[in-house]
Write a protein that holds these residues in place. Sequence first.
Motif, PDB file in Angstrom:
ATOM      1  N   PRO A  25       1.099  -1.109  -0.526  1.00  0.00           N
ATOM      2  CA  PRO A  25      -0.035   0.000  -0.002  1.00  0.00           C
ATOM      3  C   PRO A  25       0.977   1.330  -0.004  1.00  0.00           C
ATOM      4  N   SER A  26       2.253   1.367  -0.064  1.00  0.00           N
ATOM      5  CA  SER A  26       2.722   2.573   0.305  1.00  0.00           C
ATOM      6  C   SER A  26       3.032   2.710  -0.354  1.00  0.00           C
ATOM      7  N   VAL A  27       3.759   2.152  -0.774  1.00  0.00           N
ATOM      8  CA  VAL A  27       4.797   1.749  -2.184  1.00  0.00           C
ATOM      9  C   VAL A  27       3.674   2.170  -3.456  1.00  0.00           C
ATOM     10  N   ALA A  28       2.529   1.563  -3.485  1.00  0.00           N
ATOM     11  CA  ALA A  28       1.710   2.241  -4.626  1.00  0.00           C
ATOM     12  C   ALA A  28       0.874   3.183  -4.225  1.00  0.00           C
ATOM     13  N   ALA A  29       0.404   3.948  -3.285  1.00  0.00           N
ATOM     14  CA  ALA A  29       0.625   4.862  -3.103  1.00  0.00           C
ATOM     15  C   ALA A  29       1.409   6.455  -3.984  1.00  0.00           C
ATOM     16  N   LYS A  30       2.847   5.524  -3.637  1.00  0.00           N
ATOM     17  CA  LYS A  30       4.295   7.097  -4.156  1.00  0.00           C
ATOM     18  C   LYS A  30       3.727   6.631  -5.347  1.00  0.00           C
ATOM     19  N   TRP A  31       3.975   5.172  -5.779  1.00  0.00           N
ATOM     20  CA  TRP A  31       3.772   5.188  -7.067  1.00  0.00           C
ATOM     21  C   TRP A  31       2.702   5.702  -8.379  1.00  0.00           C
ATOM     22  N   ARG A  32       1.605   6.026  -7.418  1.00  0.00           N
ATOM     23  CA  ARG A  32       0.397   6.874  -8.296  1.00  0.00           C
ATOM     24  C   ARG A  32       0.292   8.384  -7.998  1.00  0.00           C
ATOM     25  N   ASP A  33       1.591   9.178  -7.224  1.00  0.00           N
ATOM     26  CA  ASP A  33       1.650  10.348  -6.878  1.00  0.00           C
ATOM     27  C   ASP A  33       2.970  10.647  -7.823  1.00  0.00           C
TER      28      ASP A  33
END
Length: 272
Positions: free
Chosen positions: A67-75
């Motif tokens: 989840p935390s990496v996916a959020a950074k990826w989205r940004d």
Amino acid sequence: MKQSYSGLVKAIIFDWAGTTVDHGSLAPVRVLQQLFAKRGVPISEAQARRDMGVLKKDHIRKILFEPSVAAKWRDAVGHTPTEADVESLFANFVPLQLECLVKYSVVIDGVAETVARLRKRGIKIGSTTGYTRAMLDMVLQPAAAQGYQPDCAITPDDVGAGRPHPWMIFANAIHLKVEPLEAIVKVGDTPVDIEEGLRAGVWTIGVARTGNMVGLSAEDFSALAPAQQASRLESARTLLAAAGAHEVIDAVANCERALDAIEARIRHGERP
């Protein structure tokens, strides 16, 4: 009529990075961090190490969808992660990993000598890995030049799936012509190595000091204060035991006493 079994270990199947080569399992970590940083999504060493041992494409997928990496990826990229992103990352990962493998894949101290003694006991030597065939092929020749050459080296590419599936161990057993499965010991430095062995129905030995759970080169580990060394080792040993390892050692050089303990357990009627 069931074939009798003497209780002797007939084959040992070693992992590669962190177990027999690349003290601290540094090559995959460094490349994974570089890979994600190039996309504007830096990851920590802990995130890179968390799923170590699985097939590298699966490893990338697990990191990307955390989840935390996916959020950074989205940004950074502008959309949530997809399987197309996994494929893209893996395509970039392969040449980077191939480039650094030989640099990091030095045979760990004591491995070649220990394997020579194991062969004198009549034990065959197999191996499994999270590397692709192309990656492992980059390691095999340098390792052989340093005195370590297993009788069998199976990759996920050879059997259609990586850990925790047991297929690589079964392929080793077939290639080495070893039966029963309880005459085999799997040795590795990650919980998924242990799971691979348990799923295959073989004995398992976890490797603490040289592997992913401590995550340091031999030099960096030696530079730690004794209390820090003890703390790191205790944590690694605990995690490997919790994964179900039948025995836990610090390095492959210590595996003979663990093998003796396993053979004693077999003779007392225990099975993996």
